[in-house]
Structures are given as structure tokens and as C-alpha cells.
Design an enzyme around this catalytic site. Structure first.
Site, PDB file in Angstrom:
ATOM      1  N   HIS A 167      -9.189   3.223  -1.969  1.00  0.00           N
ATOM      2  CA  HIS A 167     -10.002   1.962  -1.539  1.00  0.00           C
ATOM      3  C   HIS A 167     -11.534   2.472  -1.578  1.00  0.00           C
ATOM      4  CE1 HIS A 167      -6.582   0.225   1.124  1.00  0.00           C
ATOM      5  NE2 HIS A 167      -6.719  -0.417   0.192  1.00  0.00           N
TER       6      HIS A 167
ATOM      7  N   CYS B 103      -9.291   1.730   8.524  1.00  0.00           N
ATOM      8  CA  CYS B 103      -7.950   1.112   8.289  1.00  0.00           C
ATOM      9  C   CYS B 103      -7.097   0.758   9.359  1.00  0.00           C
ATOM     10  CB  CYS B 103      -7.221   1.987   7.252  1.00  0.00           C
ATOM     11  SG  CYS B 103      -7.680   2.963   6.183  1.00  0.00           S
TER      12      CYS B 103
HETATM   13  N1  GLY Z   1      -0.528   3.806   2.846  1.00  0.00           N
HETATM   14  C1  GLY Z   1      -1.766   3.044   2.872  1.00  0.00           C
HETATM   15  C2  GLY Z   1      -1.804   2.199   1.483  1.00  0.00           C
HETATM   16  O1  GLY Z   1      -1.577   2.878   0.552  1.00  0.00           O
HETATM   17  O2  GLY Z   1      -2.173   1.199   1.439  1.00  0.00           O
END
Ligand code: GLY
Length: 262
Positions: free
Chosen positions: A167, A254
Site C-alpha cells: 500500500h 492498518c
Molecule cells: N494482509 C493484509 C493484506 O494483504 O491486505
């Protein structure tokens, strides 16, 4: 400062199924007890700033559902429910929608069938919404979000997540109204021109995902040189263990949605 002053956060308990969570590279199964202990420390740090933390129960059907940030974008004017680009995570967004509807007057949704976007690719600063295209966030998702946030007076700028990085915010964090913590590789793309940028120390790139939450910076434990840089720059850090979430490519941002609902 609307970009880091918050009255609320939402978290979700790590499910037992988290041991099957997505990961780019398998470095071993997360220790669930340790993950939950770290998660409790994280929630305590959020609460210590005076915020209300909504603690949602584990969702066993969704191994990655502890990473609630990917399900929504929360702004003072309203919330936008995302369409995660990972097929196994698409259903997490529908689980989050009613929680946001209970707290916000206006909740909108990314709806286009081919449009995908995850909250981990979105960095909101005082002046703009930066969205990194990635393997999880496509041009359609970015364009649809741009239209929604424009209604609320926000300028959205499309940028690019470095190849091989999950991300956009895997590699950067907001530290205050005009300061970003970033890896050198992401900053080299020029996406932070006009901001003050503090680089992670060489070899500590995994510390780039932190969160500014009211007076605190929640920072992953185990990155002493970057920690010392931030302390020297005047930030108040709370170090939180992240060894188990890191096995699933997860970090500080997250694990929560952070907002002041309208
Ligand atoms: N394990 C977090 C994701 O890949 O979105």
C-alpha cells in the site's frame, strides 16, 4: 488539525483465522496470542489520548479483517466505504458500513463494479487526499473517490505506490499538518514536494507505517534509529509491538479507522 485530531477510532479484534491472512512473502504464521496482546496495547494507546474506541468483534470469515483501515476513508464531512482490491477482503467493507452509518450523517460508497480501492493507499493531509495506485487500488477506484471527496471540498491527487509495496502508506505516514515520514524510495518519486519529509533510517523502511493520533505517534517497536530521529524532531512516540501483524504486511495505520464524525 483535521488530519490528525480525532475523537473516535474503530478497531476489530484479530480473528483466529488471521493465521491464514494474506502476505506477500511467507515469513511464518503469526502468533495469535502475541498479536492480540499487541492489539490491546494499540487500543490502550488510542484511548490514552481521550478518544472513544469502538472495538468490533473478530470476523472469522475474513482473516485480514483486523486491518480495518482498508474498508473506509473517514473525513470530517462523511465516510466513504471502499471496494478492496483483494477478492478475499471485498466482504469486509459491507461489514464496516453499518458501523459508520451509526456514527456519521453521510456515508457514501465506491460502487463501480470494476473499481477497486483500499484505505491503505490513502494518505489524508491538511490540504489534500493523496491516493496511491497499487495492486489493490486502480484508476477507476481513484476516479470514483475523487468525485465523492470533491463534493466535500477536498482535492485528490493520484500518486503511485512503489512496485512490490503493498500500500501507499506501507511507505509513509503523516506526522503533522505539513510533515511526512517516508521511505527514501517513495520520497524519490517526488510525491511529497512542498511537504517537510523525514526519512526512515536506512534498513528501517518497515517503520514508515506509523500513525499520528492526537498528541501521540503510534510507532512500531524495533526501529531505534528512526524512533530517535522522530523523538529528536519533537514527536511523542508510543512504541507498539508489530512483529505478528508485520507477517501479514500490516502496520500501525492498518489497525484502525480514525475520525471525528459529523
Ligand atoms: N494482509 C493484509 C493484506 O494483504 O491486505
Amino acid at each position: 488539525m483535521r488530519s490528525y485530531s480525532f475523537t473516535h477510532a474503530i478497531t476489530r479484534c484479530p480473528p483466529a483465522s488471521a493465521i491464514h491472512g494474506l502476505r506477500a512473502v511467507d515469513t511464518g504464521s503469526p502468533d495469535l496470542d502475541l498479536m492480540r496482546a499487541h492489539h490491546a496495547d494499540y487500543i490502550a494507546a488510542l484511548k490514552s489520548t481521550g478518544a472513544t474506541v469502538v472495538e468490533l468483534p473478530a470476523l472469522e470469515a475474513f482473516p485480514d479483517s483486523l486491518f480495518v483501515e482498508d474498508t473506509a476513508l473517514c473525513l470530517p464531512q462523511g465516510a466513504v466505504v471502499m471496494r478492496p482490491g483483494a477478492p478475499s477482503r471485498l466482504g469486509e467493507a459491507a461489514e464496516m458500513a453499518p458501523q459508520l452509518q451509526a456514527l456519521y450523517r453521510e456515508v457514501r460508497q465506491i460502487e463501480g463494479a470494476g473499481n477497486f480501492i483500499e484505505g491503505g493507499d490513502i494518505l489524508t493531509t491538511e490540504t489534500e487526499v493523496l491516493v496511491g495506485r497499487s495492486a489493490r487500488t486502480n484508476a477507476g477506484g481513484v476516479a470514483e473517490l475523487a468525485g465523492i471527496v470533491a463534493d466535500w471540498g477536498y482535492k485528490l491527487r493520484e500518486v503511485f505506490t512503489p512496485p512490490g509495496v503493498l500500500h501507499f502508506k506501507t511507505d509513509c505516514s503523516l506526522l503533522d499538518g505539513d510533515t511526512i515520514l517516508s521511505t527514501e524510495r517513495l520520497d524519490a518519486s517526488g510525491c511529497f514536494t512542498g511537504y517537510r519529509v523525514i526519512h526512515t533510517a536506512p534498513g528501517e523502511e518497515a517503520s514508515a507505517n506509523a500513525i499520528r493520533f492526537n498528541d501521540l505517534v503510534l510507532f512500531p517497536a524495533g526501529f531505534p534509529r528512526t524512533r530517535d530521529k522522530l523523538v529528536a524532531a519533537g514527536y511523542t512516540l508510543r512504541e507498539i509491538g508489530n512483529s505478528e501483524c508485520a507477517k501479514l504486511d500490516g502496520g500501525m495505520s492498518c489497525l484502525s479507522l480514525r475520525f471525528s464524525p459529523s
